[in-house]
Design an enzyme around this catalytic site. Structure first.
Site, mmCIF file in Angstrom:
data_model
loop_
_atom_site.group_PDB
_atom_site.id
_atom_site.type_symbol
_atom_site.label_atom_id
_atom_site.label_comp_id
_atom_site.label_asym_id
_atom_site.label_seq_id
_atom_site.Cartn_x
_atom_site.Cartn_y
_atom_site.Cartn_z
ATOM 1 N N ASP A 187 0.854 -1.188 0.000
ATOM 2 C CA ASP A 187 0.000 0.000 0.000
ATOM 3 C C ASP A 187 0.889 1.237 0.000
ATOM 4 O OD1 ASP A 187 -2.231 1.874 0.907
ATOM 5 O OD2 ASP A 187 -3.249 -0.061 1.002
ATOM 6 N N HIS A 225 -3.519 5.645 3.823
ATOM 7 C CA HIS A 225 -4.346 4.535 3.353
ATOM 8 C C HIS A 225 -3.864 3.196 3.920
ATOM 9 C CE1 HIS A 225 -5.750 1.782 0.052
ATOM 10 N NE2 HIS A 225 -6.815 2.543 0.124
ATOM 11 N N SER A 397 -11.436 -0.672 -1.099
ATOM 12 C CA SER A 397 -10.167 -0.628 -0.372
ATOM 13 C C SER A 397 -10.306 -1.119 1.054
ATOM 14 C CB SER A 397 -9.652 0.805 -0.302
ATOM 15 O OG SER A 397 -8.842 1.091 -1.393
#
Ligand code: NAG
Ligand code: NAG
Ligand code: NAG
Ligand code: NAG
Length: 848
Positions: A187, A225, A397
């Site tokens: 990520d 994220h 996600s």
């Protein structure tokens, strides 16, 4: 004066009588009746009661002239002759039937009925909360969870819609919390200094491939994220934020999304620490704009197959991919070579009400759904910062890491599960959701239905782990690669070079191949799992093409649906589709593909050829071998060389563009589009201009010499009808994907070799040169992280889609969210507050 007073008093007295509360009933000792009395007959109530032998209790509620009367229960309700006998009713009936003396008493009684006791069902609303012992507070108390935001983590315990959660608390109570299992978050950064993550952080298996440093330190303002996804998996049981699904498991961070990355580094990232890491959590991919068709390059495919074959001491790395957030653009996960891979567990999203969120991409490669944002609620998890929490995490996600957490729990219980056992358990134990959704269709497996939106259903941790505990490991994998059918001499030796093929006219083009029992046995295939379908299609507008596959038993996979925004003219140069919908089917018989388009006057094309790969378990495990990725060159030419190995699942294709726009915020409530759960994903004929009833142009494809085993073409006529709807969509999909990949294959040198300072430079310097090579990373990130910014800005999707990038020259510089028009102010800025969600910085979290 006395008289009026007396009158008044008597009225008051009467009123008082009527207003008194009902007298107590004694149903145990008495029979009660209601009697309607007609005073106008001149027979008094007293006389009636005397004749019937009943005692007047009181007026029946507010019904005038209706009286509750009773008798003491007789010792027996049976007559001397043994029949059920009611003395009062019997007397009344005798009086009524006495014709000789027209009975005054009987005529004064208009109605007489015995009262029986009945239980009325409550019309109470269904319970809106879980039973008391399963509220989030009760679970927290029982398990000693003190994390302050635990009760907001509805995906763990949903106090409002109890059935809609990952259902892991029962697993925790079994003592399974992910101990000893490592998941790698491939990520952007991972904040290992977070109070919630530092104890579960695995530094040894972490790396920063963007800045080439040992630790995946978040540096950009939007580098949150990975931290958020990591929190969903392994946020500790402590006093910070909430908990992860596997709160005693470990997470590693592999940073690839915070800058450009080369194929070799992406390949390395997907094998990083692969003996110790069990699961790779990948919430990214190619753009979700409904126009791209792209997959992993050769090295990346090799890395994934390496992980499958050799990772985790040969049990295989588990790759979990988010399906993508582009559904509102008509995007479908079969145009993404990562989610389209047999090696990925592809995860779509459902929201806290169990509804399909507008962003979550459908396709025949979807395996399961997990909970994420939508209908006004998002995922609460850890955020970047020492003690920071995010409450706006979402998109597919966030669905993927929820699946990762469940797999970590399962692997603690059963560390011997192979990558395919993980998939089998998904297929067999996912829970059906939104029963009324028209997408559900039966499969060959008993009690298993499939939906392009939900795969086999929602991943329920408790069910999954219960099944895993008793699971018998599957036999090794084998595959069976069919010969390639060339239609009317279709040849595609190189990208954008083709000849032959069958013109796709009204009704589309069908082609059938027959699979015999001998082929299946010869290839050692016992039970079918995934299938691949590789197509070569030339077309003036890829988005017009639809591709559909019908199995021998009539199970249909729509592989590509119409994509309005996909204007690429590069067709499907050997794009490989994948479907899990045929899991468990007997492959013997005729498989028919149908390719159709929108019969547009301006865009047409032809279907050049196709083949299939059947993947499954071995009859004889001792003969099973490990799959090897064929060399890239062999992958997309038609006819393919006689390769010893089947074409790889992740087919290379070039993209029509390298465009990645900054993602935008999803609407505040993450959308609740009307019809999301009531409309079919691929409306079929409604979307094509071809009437389904019209006879399809014969699949007049002329078999070439090497397809002698093909089934008789006359079979095609029979299957015309189903073809119309879906073929067009599938073909479009496939074409788009093929082009995308094809270009990708051609472009890499251009994209990556032009970096000003060459490979040896630190990636940080590459960042500033992103016009050359930087597009890739951001593209991947954006694709799965969130809906792109333009989604939000253009209310009209058509407008958005008309901005046609697909046909632009390859290698078009990518735009990143720090581009001026996107308005991301500073790359190096401080941590964005999770909830502030300004378009410029925090956009990821809204969908991601
Ligand atoms: C969730 O888990 C519990 C055990 O904790 C189980 O009884 C229940 O059936 C599961 N819920 C669903 C919807 O399967
Ligand atoms: C992986 O695990 C092995 C043994 O379990 C250990 O020796 C090795 O140091 C670990 N490697 C990493 C990178 O954690
Ligand atoms: C297909 O499209 C091309 C390019 O638009 C056109 O020249 C050709 O005539 C079309 N063919 C048919 C059969 O419509
Ligand atoms: C669902 O179908 C109806 C009727 O075909 C259509 O009006 C509506 O826009 C569709 N909704 C979605 C979300 O596609």
């Amino acid at each position: 004066m006395l008289l009026p007073w007396a009158l008044l008093l008597s009225l008051l007295a009467q009123h008082a009588v009527f207003a008194s509360p009902p007298t107590k009933r004694f149903y145990d000792s008495h029979h009660y009746y209601v009697l309607e009395h007609d005073p106008s007959t001149g027979v008094s109530l007293t006389d009636v009661a005397r004749v019937l032998g009943v005692q007047v209790v009181e007026q029946a509620g507010e019904l005038v002239n209706h009286w509750l009367v009773r008798v003491e229960k007789p010792e027996s309700d049976l007559s001397p002759r043994g029949e059920i006998f009611d003395r009062v009713l019997d007397t009344y009936n005798r009086l009524r039937s006495d014709k000789r003396r027209s009975n005054a008493v009987a005529s004064s009684v208009r109605y007489l009925a015995r009262q029986t006791l009945r239980q009325r069902a409550k019309r109470a609303p269904p319970p809106i909360g879980p039973p008391p012992e399963w509220t989030s507070q009760a679970v927290a108390d029982r398990l000693g969870i003190q994390d302050p935001l635990f009760t907001q983590q509805w995906h763990l315990v949903n106090d409002e819609q109890p059935e809609h959660c990952m259902n892991a608390t029962g697993v925790w109570e079994m003592g399974l919390t992910g101990k000893g299992i490592i998941s790698s978050l491939v990520d952007d950064g991972l904040d290992y200094t977070s109070e919630d993550l530092k104890d579960n952080f695995d530094a040894d298996d972490s790396y920063d491939f963007n800045d080439h440093e040992p630790l995946p330190t978040p540096k950009l303002s939007d580098d949150h994220h990975g931290t958020r996804c990591a929190g969903q998996v392994a946020a500790g049981k402590n006093n910070a934020c909430g908990v992860g699904l596997a709160y005693d498991s470990k997470v590693a961070g592999v940073r690839i999304l915070s800058g450009p990355i080369s194929d070799v580094d992406e390949a390395a990232s997907l094998n990083y620490g692969f003996q110790n890491v069990s699961i790779y959590s990948c919430s990214w991919g190619p753009p979700d704009n409904g126009k791209s068709m792209e997959g992993p390059g050769y090295l990346i495919k090799k890395a994934v197959v390496n992980g499958i074959s050799n990772g985790r001491a040969g049990k295989g790395s588990i790759y979990v991919f988010a399906s993508g957030n582009g559904a509102a653009h008509g995007d479908q996960c079969n145009f993404d070579g990562y989610t389209n891979s047999i090696y990925s567990v592809t995860v779509s999203a459902v929201d806290h009400k169990g509804l399909h969120p507008y962003y979550s991409e459908p396709c025949a490669a979807n395996m399961i759904v997990a909970y994420s944002s939508g209908s006004g609620k998002s995922i609460t998890t850890t955020d970047k910062g020492q003690n920071a929490c995010a409450s706006t995490h979402g998109g597919t996600s966030a669905a993927a890491p929820n699946a990762v957490g469940v797999f970590a729990l399962a692997l603690e219980a059963r560390p011997d599960l192979t990558w395919r056992d993980i998939q089998h358990l998904c297929v067999l134990n996912a829970r059906r959701i939104n029963e009324d959704d028209p997408d559900w269709e039966a499969t060959a497996l008993p009690d298993r239905s499939y939906s392009y939106k939900y795969g086999f259903g929602v991943l329920d941790a408790y069910r999954y782990i219960q099944a895993a505990i008793d699971w018998q490991l599957v036999k090794p994998q084998v595959w069976f690669h069919t010969k390639t059918i060339q239609l009317e001499g279709g040849v595609m030796p190189e990208f954008e070079e083709y000849s032959g093929g069958q013109f796709i006219g009204e009704g589309g083009v069908s082609s059938t191949m027959s699979i015999t029992q001998e082929m299946v046995t010869e290839n050692n295939l016992e039970k079918l799992e995934h299938i691949n379908v590789k197509v070569w299609i030339q077309h003036g507008k890829r988005g017009d093409v639809e591709v559909e596959l019908m199995s021998p038993t009539g199970i249909k996979s729509i592989l590509a649906g119409k994509r309005t925004g996909d204007n690429a003219n590069t067709g499907y140069p050997g794009w490989t589709f994948m479907s899990v919908k045929h899991w468990g089917e007997n492959p013997v018989g005729d498989w028919t593909i149908k390719v159709s388009d929108q019969s547009s006057a301006t865009h047409n094309g032809s279907f050049l050829g196709w083949n299939m790969v059947f993947w499954g378990s071995a009859i004889d495990p001792s003969k099973a071998t490990l799959y090897e990725v064929p060399h890239d060159d062999a992958d997309t030419v038609l006819p393919p060389p006689d390769a010893p190995h089947p074409s790889p699942t992740m087919s290379a294709a070039t993209s029509t563009k390298q465009y990645a726009k900054p993602t935008a915020h999803l609407p505040g409530d993450h959308g609740d589009a009307p019809g999301e759960n009531t409309n079919v994903t691929f409306p079929g004929q409604e979307d094509t201009t071809v009437p389904s009833a019209s006879p399809s142009p014969t699949s007049s494809s002329t078999p070439t010499a090497d397809e002698g085993w093909f089934s008789d073409m006359s079979n095609l006529l029979k299957s015309q009808a189903w073809f119309f709807g879906a073929v067009g969509a599938v073909a479009i999909f496939g074409i788009a994907a093929g082009i995308y990949f094809w270009r990708r294959r051609i472009l890499p040198l251009r994209n990556y070799s032009t970096l000003p300072e060459g490979d040896v430079l630190p990636m940080s310097s590459v960042r500033s040169g992103r016009l050359n090579g930087g597009g890739r990373t951001k593209e991947l990130y954006d694709a799965f992280g969130e809906v792109s910014e333009d989604d939000d800005d253009d209310a009209d999707e058509q407008t958005r889609l008309r901005v046609g990038y697909p046909d632009e020259p390859r290698g078009r510089p990518s735009q990143y969210r720090d581009d001026p028009e996107v308005g991301a102010p500073s790359r190096a800025g401080g941590a964005a507050s999770p909830d502030e969600g300004s378009p410029s910085d925090g956009s990821w979290e809204h969908a991601s």
